[in-house]
Enzyme design. Structure first.
Site, PDB file in Angstrom:
ATOM      1  N   ASP A 112       0.800  -1.235   0.000  1.00 47.21           N
ATOM      2  CA  ASP A 112       0.000   0.000   0.000  1.00 47.21           C
ATOM      3  C   ASP A 112       0.830   1.281   0.000  1.00 47.21           C
ATOM      4  O   ASP A 112       0.267   2.376  -0.095  1.00 47.21           O
ATOM      5  CB  ASP A 112      -0.980  -0.003   1.185  1.00 47.21           C
ATOM      6  N   GLU A 197      10.507  -3.977  13.143  1.00 50.31           N
ATOM      7  CA  GLU A 197      11.686  -3.601  12.365  1.00 50.31           C
ATOM      8  C   GLU A 197      12.954  -3.833  13.191  1.00 50.31           C
ATOM      9  O   GLU A 197      13.938  -4.397  12.719  1.00 50.31           O
ATOM     10  CB  GLU A 197      11.579  -2.137  11.917  1.00 50.31           C
TER      11      GLU A 197
HETATM   12  C1  UGA Z   1       2.983  -0.564   9.471  1.00 53.87           C
HETATM   13  C2  UGA Z   1       4.315  -0.849   8.766  1.00 53.87           C
HETATM   14  O1  UGA Z   1       4.471   0.053   7.674  1.00 53.87           O
HETATM   15  C3  UGA Z   1       4.299  -2.293   8.278  1.00 53.87           C
HETATM   16  O2  UGA Z   1       5.471  -2.572   7.564  1.00 53.87           O
HETATM   17  C4  UGA Z   1       4.155  -3.214   9.478  1.00 53.87           C
HETATM   18  O3  UGA Z   1       4.095  -4.559   9.054  1.00 53.87           O
HETATM   19  C5  UGA Z   1       2.866  -2.871  10.193  1.00 53.87           C
HETATM   20  O4  UGA Z   1       2.806  -1.477  10.542  1.00 53.87           O
HETATM   21  C6  UGA Z   1       2.717  -3.705  11.449  1.00 53.87           C
HETATM   22  O5  UGA Z   1       2.502  -3.135  12.518  1.00 53.87           O
HETATM   23  O6  UGA Z   1       2.842  -4.915  11.357  1.00 53.87           O
HETATM   24  P1  UGA Z   1       0.525  -0.641   8.192  1.00 53.87           P
HETATM   25  O7  UGA Z   1       0.247   0.266   7.040  1.00 53.87           O
HETATM   26  O8  UGA Z   1      -0.163  -0.370   9.478  1.00 53.87           O
HETATM   27  O9  UGA Z   1       2.068  -0.715   8.396  1.00 53.87           O
HETATM   28  O10 UGA Z   1       0.289  -2.195   7.782  1.00 53.87           O
HETATM   29  P2  UGA Z   1      -0.358  -2.800   6.462  1.00 53.87           P
HETATM   30  O11 UGA Z   1       0.067  -2.029   5.262  1.00 53.87           O
HETATM   31  O12 UGA Z   1      -1.812  -2.992   6.716  1.00 53.87           O
HETATM   32  O13 UGA Z   1       0.337  -4.247   6.407  1.00 53.87           O
HETATM   33  C7  UGA Z   1       1.713  -4.398   6.071  1.00 53.87           C
HETATM   34  C8  UGA Z   1       1.852  -5.424   4.940  1.00 53.87           C
HETATM   35  O14 UGA Z   1       1.360  -6.689   5.378  1.00 53.87           O
HETATM   36  C9  UGA Z   1       1.070  -5.050   3.668  1.00 53.87           C
HETATM   37  O15 UGA Z   1       1.844  -5.360   2.529  1.00 53.87           O
HETATM   38  C10 UGA Z   1      -0.183  -5.928   3.768  1.00 53.87           C
HETATM   39  O16 UGA Z   1      -0.719  -6.289   2.507  1.00 53.87           O
HETATM   40  C11 UGA Z   1       0.338  -7.156   4.515  1.00 53.87           C
HETATM   41  N1  UGA Z   1      -0.705  -7.811   5.352  1.00 53.87           N
HETATM   42  C12 UGA Z   1      -1.525  -7.077   6.159  1.00 53.87           C
HETATM   43  C13 UGA Z   1      -0.848  -9.189   5.304  1.00 53.87           C
HETATM   44  O17 UGA Z   1      -0.112  -9.878   4.581  1.00 53.87           O
HETATM   45  N2  UGA Z   1      -1.825  -9.784   6.085  1.00 53.87           N
HETATM   46  C14 UGA Z   1      -2.672  -9.077   6.880  1.00 53.87           C
HETATM   47  O18 UGA Z   1      -3.543  -9.673   7.562  1.00 53.87           O
HETATM   48  C15 UGA Z   1      -2.511  -7.681   6.915  1.00 53.87           C
HETATM   49 MN    MN Z   2       0.691  -0.059   5.060  1.00 56.15          MN
END
Ligand code: UGA
Ligand code: MN
Length: 251
Positions: A112, A197
């Site tokens: 995203d 991280e």
């Molecule tokens: C923030 C950080 O930018 C992420 O790198 C970190 O993993 C995340 O917090 C965290 O706390 O774990 P955020 O925008 O809140 O990011 O998280 P998302 O973008 O919703 O998810 C990170 C990645 O994991 C995305 O590529 C998303 O597609 C993937 N994801 C999310 C999954 O593979 N499974 C899920 O159930 C949710």
């Molecule tokens: Mn994100």
């Protein structure tokens, strides 16, 4: 060196739009290999076809986040770390399929975010771990490493500043050789919020070794954008009347 971008992804309404958007950015990057890891018990048709048609060099993997670590629809979005098992599977794939002699750089590119092409020029020269600012994150316009005389001496960040590496996933890249030489280094599934991280970086580098990029960390080349969840009010109303949209049309 080749750039490996590791992207965890999961099914939701905006998934295809996000993947199309970033894949078309990546098409402009030379010497690039996309590792897409679906948070799913199977490789889905949507992602399989998107990758096959993308024109990118790619590896398609999948692993479903284990039940006890999966965020429920009702949980607040910060409760559990996301994409952890997916990123670790990609690290395992690199360790099993790449030689120590290969020059490469590994970047964790969430589906995203918004990526400037200039970022990839900065990443490619990573010797151990390179770092740069991330826009629209941590409740700030940007977070960034603070640089003095070409060395990272601290971080501009407001949220949990005492973390070992107070950086977003989008703000660093790691030399492939460093990951291959440290085969135990991985993300900690049990890491406290914000410490994901750090859980990986701690076992790979010290702050003094970080390599600042983007004009000594003064340029924002990646943005932690997040897509709004689309409202489906009319769709749901129509569905109740048996008039829902054609499910054979992929969105
Ligand atoms: C923030 C950080 O930018 C992420 O790198 C970190 O993993 C995340 O917090 C965290 O706390 O774990 P955020 O925008 O809140 O990011 O998280 P998302 O973008 O919703 O998810 C990170 C990645 O994991 C995305 O590529 C998303 O597609 C993937 N994801 C999310 C999954 O593979 N499974 C899920 O159930 C949710
Ligand atoms: Mn994100």
């Amino acid at each position: 060196p080749i750039i490996y971008a590791i992207t965890p992804t999961y099914a939701r309404l905006v998934q295809k739009a996000e993947l199309v958007r970033i894949s078309q950015t990546f098409l402009h990057v030379k010497n690039f290999h996309w590792i897409v890891v679906e948070d799913s018990p199977v490789k889905t048709q949507l992602v399989s076809e998107l990758l096959a048609q993308s024109g990118l060099r790619f590896t398609h993997l999948h692993t479903e986040t284990s039940k006890e670590h999966k965020r429920k629809e009702s949980d607040p979005n910060w409760l559990k770390p996301r994409g952890v098992e997916q990123r670790n599977l990609a690290l395992q794939w690199l360790r099993e399929n790449r030689e120590l002699s290969e020059e490469g750089v590994v970047y964790f590119a969430d589906d995203d975010n918004t990526y400037s092409l200039r970022l990839f020029d900065e990443i490619r020269s990573t010797k151990r771990v390179s770092v740069w600012p991330v826009g629209l994150v941590g409740g700030l316009r940007f977070e960034r490493p603070l640089v003095e005389k070409g060395r990272v001496v601290g971080f501009y960040t407001a949220w949990k500043p005492n973390r070992p590496f107070p950086m977003d996933m989008a703000g660093f890249a790691i030399a492939l050789q460093l990951l291959l030489a440290n085969r135990e280094a991985r993300f900690d599934l049990l890491a406290e919020r914000g410490y994901l991280e750090s859980s990986l970086l701690q076992s790979l580098v010290s702050i003094e070794e970080l390599e600042p990029r983007a004009d000594n960390c003064t340029k924002v080349l990646v943005w932690h954008t997040r897509s709004e969840k689309p409202k489906m009010k009319q769709e749901e109303l129509l569905q109740k009347q048996g008039l829902g949209s054609d499910p054979s049309i992929e969105v």
